[in-house]
Design an enzyme around this catalytic site. Structure first.
Site, PDB file in Angstrom:
ATOM      1  N   ASP A 134      33.053  34.868  33.952  1.00 60.24           N
ATOM      2  CA  ASP A 134      31.658  34.287  33.284  1.00 60.24           C
ATOM      3  C   ASP A 134      31.486  35.393  32.291  1.00 60.24           C
ATOM      4  O   ASP A 134      31.514  36.544  32.134  1.00 60.24           O
ATOM      5  CB  ASP A 134      30.704  34.477  34.502  1.00 60.24           C
ATOM      6  CG  ASP A 134      29.463  33.809  33.933  1.00 60.24           C
ATOM      7  OD1 ASP A 134      29.310  32.405  33.949  1.00 60.24           O
ATOM      8  OD2 ASP A 134      28.449  34.584  33.663  1.00 60.24           O
ATOM      9  N   ASN A 164      23.922  32.430  22.214  1.00 58.48           N
ATOM     10  CA  ASN A 164      23.114  31.058  21.786  1.00 58.48           C
ATOM     11  C   ASN A 164      21.897  31.357  21.055  1.00 58.48           C
ATOM     12  O   ASN A 164      21.539  30.606  20.113  1.00 58.48           O
ATOM     13  CB  ASN A 164      23.031  29.830  22.937  1.00 58.48           C
ATOM     14  CG  ASN A 164      24.519  29.383  23.053  1.00 58.48           C
ATOM     15  OD1 ASN A 164      25.154  29.650  22.249  1.00 58.48           O
ATOM     16  ND2 ASN A 164      24.751  29.112  24.332  1.00 58.48           N
ATOM     17  N   ASP A 193      29.631  28.441  20.214  1.00 58.59           N
ATOM     18  CA  ASP A 193      30.917  27.428  20.458  1.00 58.59           C
ATOM     19  C   ASP A 193      32.230  28.327  20.158  1.00 58.59           C
ATOM     20  O   ASP A 193      33.209  28.110  20.744  1.00 58.59           O
ATOM     21  CB  ASP A 193      30.828  26.183  19.738  1.00 58.59           C
ATOM     22  CG  ASP A 193      29.859  25.119  20.485  1.00 58.59           C
ATOM     23  OD1 ASP A 193      29.496  25.343  21.510  1.00 58.59           O
ATOM     24  OD2 ASP A 193      29.481  24.396  19.619  1.00 58.59           O
ATOM     25  N   GLU A 205      29.640  28.482  30.500  1.00 58.59           N
ATOM     26  CA  GLU A 205      30.486  29.332  30.092  1.00 58.59           C
ATOM     27  C   GLU A 205      31.418  30.248  31.312  1.00 58.59           C
ATOM     28  O   GLU A 205      31.739  31.276  31.035  1.00 58.59           O
ATOM     29  CB  GLU A 205      29.431  30.515  29.519  1.00 58.59           C
ATOM     30  CG  GLU A 205      28.713  30.942  30.443  1.00 58.59           C
ATOM     31  CD  GLU A 205      27.305  30.274  30.493  1.00 58.59           C
ATOM     32  OE1 GLU A 205      26.210  30.814  30.970  1.00 58.59           O
ATOM     33  OE2 GLU A 205      27.252  29.157  30.409  1.00 58.59           O
TER      34      GLU A 205
END
Length: 272
Positions: free
Chosen positions: A120, A128, A137, A163
């Site tokens: 993770d 973000n 991305d 993620e």
């Protein structure tokens, strides 16, 4: 559909072959691969039947050979795309589920160990929020490249969701599995992330669930092993993130650089 009536005129035979070709091409363009392939097979069957008549063996048109080859390539590409994640090109959850079941069955037959590492990204929402989703991305794509970079064959990486990713490492013992997971974590930590965005830093936490060879104890189901990896991932997060958590002698340990830390339910790992 019948292959070929022996009384069929040569021009009718050629027309039937052309018809199958045209239908196969149309279906392929529409992405209907199975039906397209069936029409291509029908045309090949007709040609094979004609060859069985010694007095009139027709040649296989080169254009038709190329069309069949193209359909096969496109069919293979479509199958590959169906098991790949569109963003990261890693395997997707569908492939993960199918492959894990197969590996567990093989483990029972050949007595190989099997490691599953749930990965993770740490604080990915902040990435973000700070840098935008396009940078996010790119981070996901680069993380997948780094995770896959040092994986031994036939290990693979699959996107689990969001993620989260899974490393599946078959045919290893416990220490080797820990070493693979810790090396993956270190590659992510030490990557020059500022080349993507100034000030960017990315780390991952990993929960590693290992099942020994089947002759040592009955193996867990894929679902149970993933749940075990998820619990260990939580332990790595609780211990400060950027760590690999695993079980050894009934205790939860942290690998590598994180081995000196302590967290809830985490014991200091022995030096490797």
């Amino acid at each position: 559909m019948a292959l070929l009536d022996r009384g069929t005129a040569p021009e009718d035979t050629a027309g039937l072959i052309q018809l199958h070709q045209s239908i196969a091409a149309l279906l392929a363009d529409r992405g209907e691969w199975r039906q397209a392939y069936e029409h291509a097979r029908h045309a090949l069957d007709i040609i094979s039947a004609e060859r069985a008549v010694p007095e009139a063996p027709p040649a296989v048109p080169e254009q038709f050979r190329e069309e069949v080859a193209r359909l096969r390539r496109e069919h293979a590409e479509a199958r590959e795309q169906a098991i790949r994640d569109a963003l990261t090109a890693s395997y997707n959850r569908r492939y993960l589920d199918q492959r894990l079941v197969a590996l567990v069955e093989q483990r029972g037959a050949c007595a190989d160990g099997l490691a599953v590492a749930l990965v993770d990204l740490d604080w990915f929402k902040q990435v973000n929020d700070t840098y935008g989703h396009q940078i996010g991305d790119r981070v996901l794509q680069r993380v997948v490249e780094l995770l896959q970079d040092g994986l031994p064959a036939p290990a693979f990486c699959a996107r689990y969701g969001g993620e989260e990713f899974v490393l599946v490492i078959p045919g290893v013992d416990g220490p080797a599995a820990v070493a693979v997971a810790e090396a993956a974590r270190a590659r992510v930590e030490h990557h020059p992330w500022s080349s993507i965005a100034l000030g960017l830093r990315v780390t991952v936490s990993i929960g590693l669930a290992y099942e020994p060879p089947a002759d040592q104890r009955p193996g867990a189901t894929p679902e149970a092993q993933l749940r075990h990896a998820d619990r260990l991932l939580y332990a790595a997060k609780q211990a400060g993130r950027n760590a690999v958590a695993y079980h050894l002698d009934g205790e939860t340990r942290l690998a590598g650089d994180a081995s000196g830390r302590r967290g809830a339910g985490v014991r200091r790992a022995m030096a490797h």
